[in-house]
Design an enzyme around this catalytic site. Structure first.
Site, short mmCIF file in Angstrom:
data_model
loop_
_atom_site.label_atom_id
_atom_site.label_comp_id
_atom_site.label_asym_id
_atom_site.label_seq_id
_atom_site.Cartn_x
_atom_site.Cartn_y
_atom_site.Cartn_z
CD GLU A 199 26.50 60.99 46.29
OE1 GLU A 199 27.08 62.08 46.12
OE2 GLU A 199 26.87 59.94 45.73
N1 LIG Z 1 30.63 44.95 40.47
C1 LIG Z 1 31.20 46.14 40.53
C2 LIG Z 1 30.44 47.30 40.27
C3 LIG Z 1 31.09 48.53 40.35
N2 LIG Z 1 32.41 48.60 40.66
C4 LIG Z 1 33.08 49.90 40.78
O1 LIG Z 1 32.61 50.54 41.93
C5 LIG Z 1 32.79 51.94 41.79
C6 LIG Z 1 31.63 52.69 42.35
O2 LIG Z 1 30.49 52.32 41.70
P1 LIG Z 1 29.14 53.08 42.01
O3 LIG Z 1 28.83 53.06 43.43
O4 LIG Z 1 28.12 52.56 41.08
O5 LIG Z 1 29.58 54.58 41.61
P2 LIG Z 1 28.72 55.76 41.03
O6 LIG Z 1 27.42 55.81 41.72
O7 LIG Z 1 28.66 55.64 39.56
O8 LIG Z 1 29.63 57.02 41.40
P3 LIG Z 1 29.34 58.32 42.30
O9 LIG Z 1 28.45 57.89 43.40
O10 LIG Z 1 30.67 58.77 42.78
O11 LIG Z 1 28.69 59.30 41.39
C7 LIG Z 1 33.07 52.22 40.32
O12 LIG Z 1 34.42 52.55 40.22
C8 LIG Z 1 32.81 50.89 39.66
O13 LIG Z 1 33.74 50.69 38.62
C9 LIG Z 1 33.11 47.45 40.93
O14 LIG Z 1 34.31 47.53 41.22
N3 LIG Z 1 32.51 46.23 40.86
CA LIG Z 2 26.74 56.54 43.80
#
Ligand SMILES: Nc1ccn([C@@H]2O[C@H](COP(=O)(O)OP(=O)(O)OP(=O)(O)O)[C@@H](O)[C@H]2O)c(=O)n1
Ligand SMILES: [Ca+2]
Length: 510
Positions: free
Chosen positions: A174
């Site tokens: 990753e």
């Molecule tokens: N507009 C946004 C979109 C997402 N989030 C938050 O950002 C965090 C991380 O989102 P993301 O990068 O999409 O995480 P994932 O890829 O789902 O997680 P991981 O990479 O750990 O598997 C999450 O807690 C999500 O709630 C946020 O605060 N505001």
């Molecule tokens: Ca991610």
């Protein structure tokens, strides 16, 4: 008399030869130009497509990429054509709804089918990479994780693309693919290393580091100083890309993504309470009730587990940035380190080097807080923004940001403070190095994240050697061909005239 007749015959003959030569000469030129123009006619571009599903802990995103087939080894030619966010949570939370997976994926997969021309469906590779949510589930319940991945594979096979695999990627992958994505999009891999560049300074080919903050894990990846590449081999990755070696440091902190860090903080915070938690990371007037089972079902909170006489906790917001910052500090253990330097929890961290692109939640959160456009983007500016933001009453915020999901909005004070703590206390960005962190979402319309780097690697689009480019463009080639052919024709004619030596020519010249 005979002589005059003979010379007139010769003169007439030579005139005919000259006409024939001239005519052939003209035909040759026309033919050469025609060939040149036909050759130079732009061919219809042969576009290739690829799809990557980023199955994150909090949600799934689908990215559709396209590139001209002839140029697939050049850097920067792969572009994101479109993207789609799957409605609903991440696949690790789908265990109870496995039969609904097809419906879950269908909207975005249908979008991909629409964006990619039908004639290309069968040869479009599709990859699914699951990240920290599935990594956690796999550690907690391997069988359930396998059932989900099998069902995901089965579901994706129903679409007309060429599914090349659905798997859980490691934290190192990753980090590495995020680093490749940033540097590929910025064209860093093919910065010209010309023969006249005698600069052997290792900084002259500086790449950008990558900082990814997800829901369940966070990654830091960068090219450290050469002397710092030996201390912790397990953190080092080695690449040979476009004719150059790269030694890259990476570490993925499972449980330090935004959502899992919040659960850790809550699990720690309820110790010694009666089930009511006055939390400075939430706004005044905000309340949330949570099941204890939801807090402790993840392995990230196990170290804080105790037996409690209550099944639920009530969080009551007490909006205070400084207290929130102090409570988050406790999640980063910096009291021990068996290397020359560490980030936290005893993990090796070489001296920070170069610029960093910070994406995913780093960007979402700081973009919301208007920090990404701030004139002095340093730690103190962010602290001041948060001090003001965290102290605002919840009711007022809800009114102001009606369009933002309540779940996101309620956590921006915590998330902003967490980001500041992670960069400062976790990775040791200081006042001097803070301005080297650039918060980004897209580079030239392509999302920054691990998925593009993943696809580039799996489709062998980042060659070890610099692709050999032709020294001349097509048009220069045709021009030179015509030009030299002309010279050749003229030389042949002159040679014929001079070396054939018909006596009348010499006579005429005389
Ligand atoms: N507009 C946004 C979109 C997402 N989030 C938050 O950002 C965090 C991380 O989102 P993301 O990068 O999409 O995480 P994932 O890829 O789902 O997680 P991981 O990479 O750990 O598997 C999450 O807690 C999500 O709630 C946020 O605060 N505001
Ligand atoms: Ca991610």
């Amino acid at each position: 008399m005979e002589d005059t007749k003979d010379s007139e015959l010769k003169r007439c003959c030579s005139k005919n030869i000259l006409i024939i030569l001239g005519f052939s000469f003209l035909i040759a030129i026309i033919a050469l130009i025609a060939v040149g123009m036909t050759q130079n006619k732009p061919l219809p571009e042969n576009i290739k497509y690829g799809v990557v599903l980023d199955a994150g802990s909090s949600h799934t995103s689908i990215y559709i990429y396209a590139w001209p087939a002839e140029k697939e080894n050049d850097t920067g030619v792969v572009r994101q054509l479109d993207e789609c966010t799957v409605k609903g949570p991440g696949i690790s939370k789908q265990a109870e709804y496995l039969d609904d997976l097809e419906m879950y994926m269908s909207e975005c997969m249908e979008k991909a089918m629409h964006v990619i021309p039908q004639s290309h469906h069968q040869d479009t590779p599709v990859y699914l990479g699951a990240t920290a949510g599935m990594r956690l589930l796999s550690a907690e319940n391997r069988t359930q994780a396998r059932i989900i991945m099998d069902k995901v594979t089965h579901t994706l096979n129903k679409f007309p693309f060429d599914l090349r695999g659905a798997r859980i990627i490691t934290g190192e992958e990753e980090g590495a693919y995020g680093w490749i994505t940033i540097n590929y999009l910025m064209g860093e891999f093919t910065q010209k290393s010309s023969w006249f560049n005698f600069n052997t300074d290792e900084n002259s080919f500086e790449t950008s580091g990558a900082l990814d903050l997800g829901g369940a894990s966070t990654q830091i990846t960068f090219q450290p100083f050469l002397n710092d590449t030996y201390e912790s081999p397990k953190n080092m990755l080695y690449f040979y890309l476009y004719g150059k070696y790269y030694s890259v440091y990476t570490h993925s902190f499972l449980c330090y993504g935004k959502d899992q860090a919040l659960l850790q903080k809550l699990a720690k915070g309820i110790q010694g309470t009666n089930g009511i938690l006055y939390d400075p990371c939430f706004h005044d007037g905000y309340e949330r009730v949570m099941n204890m089972s939801d807090i402790f079902k993840t392995s990230c909170t196990q170290k804080f587990y105790m037996a409690y006489p209550f099944n639920q906790i009530k969080i009551i917001g007490a909006g205070n940035y400084d207290k929130c910052y102090a409570s988050l500090h406790e999640l980063f253990n910096t009291s021990f380190c068996f290397y020359s330097s560490c980030s936290f929890n005893g993990v090796y961290l070489p001296k920070l080097k170069g610029n960093f692109g910070a994406f995913s939640a780093f960007y979402y959160v700081l973009e919301f807080l208007n920090f990404t456009s701030s004139e002095v983007p340093n730690k103190d500016t962010l602290a001041n923004i948060l001090r003001e933001f965290c102290s605002r009453p919840w009711n007022e915020l809800k009114k102001q940001y009606k369009n933002i999901k309540e779940n996101y909005l309620s956590e921006y004070c915590f998330a902003g403070t967490y980001i500041l703590t992670l960069l400062h206390k976790g990775y040791h960005f200081t006042m001097d190095t803070w301005n080297r962190v650039h918060f980004m979402d897209k580079i030239q319309n392509s999302s920054v994240g691990w998925s593009l780097g993943y696809m580039l690697n799996l489709t062998n689009m980042i060659p070890a050697e610099q692709p050999v480019s032709r020294p001349l463009s097509n048009s220069t080639y045709v021009f030179l061909m015509v030009f030299f052919s002309l010279i050749l024709v003229v030389v042949v004619i002159l040679a014929l005239l001079i070396f054939h030596k018909p006596s009348y020519i010499w006579k005429d010249i005389a």
